[in-house]
Design a protein around this motif. Sequence first.
Motif, mmCIF file in Angstrom:
data_model
loop_
_atom_site.group_PDB
_atom_site.id
_atom_site.type_symbol
_atom_site.label_atom_id
_atom_site.label_comp_id
_atom_site.label_asym_id
_atom_site.label_seq_id
_atom_site.Cartn_x
_atom_site.Cartn_y
_atom_site.Cartn_z
ATOM 1 N N THR A 128 0.018 4.897 7.825
ATOM 2 C CA THR A 128 -0.581 3.690 7.271
ATOM 3 C C THR A 128 -2.073 3.620 7.541
ATOM 4 N N SER A 129 -2.768 2.968 6.631
ATOM 5 C CA SER A 129 -4.184 2.681 6.810
ATOM 6 C C SER A 129 -4.383 1.213 7.179
ATOM 7 N N ALA A 143 2.899 4.117 1.035
ATOM 8 C CA ALA A 143 3.465 3.063 0.200
ATOM 9 C C ALA A 143 3.469 1.741 0.952
ATOM 10 N N ILE A 144 3.571 1.801 2.293
ATOM 11 C CA ILE A 144 3.540 0.575 3.098
ATOM 12 C C ILE A 144 2.252 -0.202 2.870
ATOM 13 N N ASP A 145 1.169 0.489 2.551
ATOM 14 C CA ASP A 145 -0.127 -0.167 2.441
ATOM 15 C C ASP A 145 -0.298 -0.988 1.179
ATOM 16 N N ALA A 174 6.893 -6.618 7.637
ATOM 17 C CA ALA A 174 8.275 -6.617 7.144
ATOM 18 C C ALA A 174 8.677 -5.213 6.712
ATOM 19 N N THR A 175 7.743 -4.480 6.111
ATOM 20 C CA THR A 175 8.019 -3.103 5.710
ATOM 21 C C THR A 175 8.272 -2.235 6.930
ATOM 22 N N LEU A 176 7.484 -2.436 7.982
ATOM 23 C CA LEU A 176 7.697 -1.692 9.226
ATOM 24 C C LEU A 176 9.088 -1.973 9.786
ATOM 25 N N ASP A 177 9.496 -3.232 9.787
ATOM 26 C CA ASP A 177 10.827 -3.587 10.284
ATOM 27 C C ASP A 177 11.915 -2.892 9.471
#
Length: 245
Positions: free
Chosen positions: A153-154, A129-131, A138-141
């Motif tokens: 993640t890709s 979903a992050i991709d 920001a999603t990683l944070d």
Amino acid sequence: MTRIPALEIAVQDPAGVRIAGEVGAARVELATALALGGLTPSPATLELSVEAARAAGVEVHVLVRPRGGDFHYTADEIAVTERDIRRVLEAGADGVVIGALDADGRLDVDVMTRLRDAAEGASVTLHRAIDVTPDPLATLDAARALGLRRVLTSGGASAAIDGIETLRTLVAAAEGRIEIMAGSGVDPSNAAVLAGTGVDALHFSAKRSVVSDGGVRMGSAADGVGGYEVTDRDIAFAVRDALGS
């Protein structure tokens, strides 16, 4: 010298789990319907896969996803996901793989908090979903602030090799406080290059298609006349061997 990342194989059945054990994978992501991006597996599939994993010495992390399509879920779908998380962990899974986005396409922190809490301290991976979020960093944070274990993640591309620069950026931003696992299109031709980004793990399916044309369409997919996918032992070993492990 490039550090050899851990291996995670996406599998759909106990046979795939056993192949993962032969290859020396650290864990499997257990799902069904990988052609749809993966859905929550059946209870019996989970039970038999956990049994196989215990014998093979690998962890089982279960994809908990109520349907295909996007990651913006209704209240009912969230409730299903929450209950499925509890049930797969009660059945012996070592962790879950989840993701939910809000109406703006950003990580839905409220829903993710609810789902994380349902895991009751078990390992939680944020899936791809992050991709499709507007700002992967920001999603990683947000994932790190939630205390998630890792992110699959890709690099925001359809295939990880095409998102390699973003993968490098995510690895640097993670600062070792959350694992970065590269996935999508990982194969023997690109595994070593992806490992060179410094990712903590590589995620791949090593699958091949088995076609059985019965002459009657059984689903709405364009290629839905017949067939299914299985984990291919030779492909799995080829990915491992490409890393020099």
